[in-house]
Scaffold this active site. Structure first.
Site, PDB file in Angstrom:
ATOM      1  N   TYR A   1      25.003  42.505  63.888  1.00  0.00           N
ATOM      2  CA  TYR A   1      24.137  42.567  62.706  1.00  0.00           C
ATOM      3  C   TYR A   1      23.382  43.529  61.804  1.00  0.00           C
ATOM      4  CZ  TYR A   1      21.543  39.261  66.936  1.00  0.00           C
ATOM      5  OH  TYR A   1      21.305  38.853  66.869  1.00  0.00           O
TER       6      TYR A   1
ATOM      7  N   LYS B   1      35.966  38.172  71.860  1.00  0.00           N
ATOM      8  CA  LYS B   1      37.220  38.373  71.401  1.00  0.00           C
ATOM      9  C   LYS B   1      38.420  38.873  70.375  1.00  0.00           C
ATOM     10  CE  LYS B   1      37.307  34.364  70.229  1.00  0.00           C
ATOM     11  NZ  LYS B   1      37.817  33.042  70.752  1.00  0.00           N
TER      12      LYS B   1
ATOM     13  N   ASP C   1      34.266  33.353  74.799  1.00  0.00           N
ATOM     14  CA  ASP C   1      33.562  32.006  74.708  1.00  0.00           C
ATOM     15  C   ASP C   1      33.803  31.055  75.915  1.00  0.00           C
ATOM     16  OD1 ASP C   1      36.662  32.735  74.179  1.00  0.00           O
ATOM     17  OD2 ASP C   1      37.372  30.832  73.192  1.00  0.00           O
TER      18      ASP C   1
ATOM     19  N   ASP D   1      23.947  38.169  72.144  1.00  0.00           N
ATOM     20  CA  ASP D   1      22.529  37.147  72.328  1.00  0.00           C
ATOM     21  C   ASP D   1      22.812  36.488  72.430  1.00  0.00           C
ATOM     22  OD1 ASP D   1      20.333  36.717  70.012  1.00  0.00           O
ATOM     23  OD2 ASP D   1      22.404  36.128  68.658  1.00  0.00           O
TER      24      ASP D   1
END
Ligand code: IPM
Ligand code: MG
Length: 368
Positions: free
Chosen positions: A145, A196, A229, A253
């Site tokens: 961001y 990740k 994920d 988010d």
């Protein structure tokens, strides 16, 4: 340094349904002032698209300074299709991101609780969501961001390149992980940290720093790691396996939007964005419903004010040290739901549909 005024509450209703839901929060605050003599000082100003329309920018310096000296900011929502064409740096969302970043509100708490009265409002089977109580702790001032370099630039062959950078430093990871561990201790004592690390170095660093903080200071909290994920999948497969989910800005988010739908309606979920306490114990904080500005229903009096009212309950608890009042407000919301009152978004058979302000009034009458 601008001092934080302890009882100052700044209302920033913003766009779309923001003004309607924040009006109900204002009624609640006034009730506490009148009935419990809590002497909150309320101020109110423009943010987002409505500020852009009036001043040409989504957040004026004046409002920004008001935010700096308020112990509590109650934000409604920002944005809408009306401002789609506005240049990137003046988009309504930039106001929200600037407030988060400049006020250093690095820890975003997003609880997803499934109310028993609304188990059937979820798109998932009742047995999957009944009793659900998850807390997502999202890092809010770092990651992709805010990372530099960023931008859109021309490259060869008339092509353009869009760039954003995902970065985290050790200290950014550690300070938000601390918040997650501390909160877990007051709950079921379990943290699942999501990144990740299989594809991103910043994710690998995230995992390592969270693990070493755990081993150093939080051995008594159960910690595990999950790829983001997989977390998205597990949230719909078996959401009750989670207690606290700790994750970065972007994954947080997405995962929080997903988690919110487990509970049936976006209209119910509050959030808190907290900064660090300074040496005088003061902390800046912004509270807002998870839902957006919902321009399609704005101005119709059908928006659900519960997420905003529960956000104020979080403010009572985290910023104002008024735990009893927070509980009373949360209980009042439950009682209004027990009476069968429902706004349109959560309406179901045999229930009584009420408007935004009727819901606010009903909750206040339960506070009496
Ligand atoms: C949220 C919103 C914001 C975000 C937008 C409005 C900038 O989606 O608070 O989840 O992406 O953080
Ligand atoms: Mg979002």
């Amino acid at each position: 340094m601008i001092k934080v005024k302890k009882r100052r509450v700044l209302l920033l209703p913003g766009d779309g349904i923001g003004p309607e839901v924040i009006a109900e929060v204002k009624k609640v605050i006034n009730w506490f002032n009148d009935k419990k003599s809590l002497d909150f000082e309320i101020d109110e100003d423009l943010v987002g698209g409505i500020s852009f329309d009036k001043h040409g920018i989504p957040l004026t310096d004046e409002v920004f300074y008001k935010a700096l000296e308020s112990a509590v900011i109650m934000l409604g929502a920002v944005g809408g299709p009306k401002w789609d064409g506005v240049e990137f740096s003046k988009k309504p969302e930039r106001a929200l991101l600037k407030l988060r970043k400049e006020l250093k509100l690095f820890a975003n708490l997003r609880p997803a609780i499934c109310f028993e009265q609304l188990v059937n409002a979820s798109t998932l089977k009742p047995e999957i969501v009944s009793g659900l109580d998850i807390l997502i702790v999202r890092e809010l001032t770092g990651g992709v961001y805010f990372g530099e370099p960023r931008g859109i630039k021309p490259i060869e062959n008339g092509e353009r390149k869009g760039v954003n950078t995902h970065t985290y430093t050790s200290s950014e990871i550690i300070r938000v992980a601390r918040v997650a561990f501390d909160l877990a201790k007051k709950r079921s004592n379990r943290v699942i940290s999501c990144e990740k690390s299989n594809v991103m170095e910043a994710g690998q660093l995230w995992k390592e720093e969270v693990q070493s903080l755990h081993d150093k200071d939080y051995k008594d909290v159960e910690l595990s790691h999950m790829l983001a994920d997989n977390c998205a999948m597990q949230l719909v497969r078996n959401p009750k396996q989670f207690d606290v989910i700790l994750t970065d800005n972007l994954f947080g988010d997405m995962l929080s939007d997903e988690a919110s739908m487990l509970t049936g309606s976006l209209g119910l979920l509050p959030s808190a964005s907290l900064g660090a306490k300074n040496k005088d114990g003061e902390m800046r904080a912004m509270y807002e419903p998870i839902h957006g500005s919902a321009p399609d229903i704005a101005g119709k009096g059908v928006a659900n004010p519960i997420a905003s009212i529960l956000s104020f309950a979080m403010a009572l608890r985290y910023s104002l040290d008024l735990d009893k009042e927070a509980e009373a407000l949360e209980k009042a919301v439950q009682e209004a739901l027990n009476d069968g009152l429902r706004t349109k978004d959560i309406m179901s058979d045999k229930m009584k549909e009420v408007s935004t302000s009727q819901m606010g009034d009903a909750i206040i009458s339960k506070l009496q």
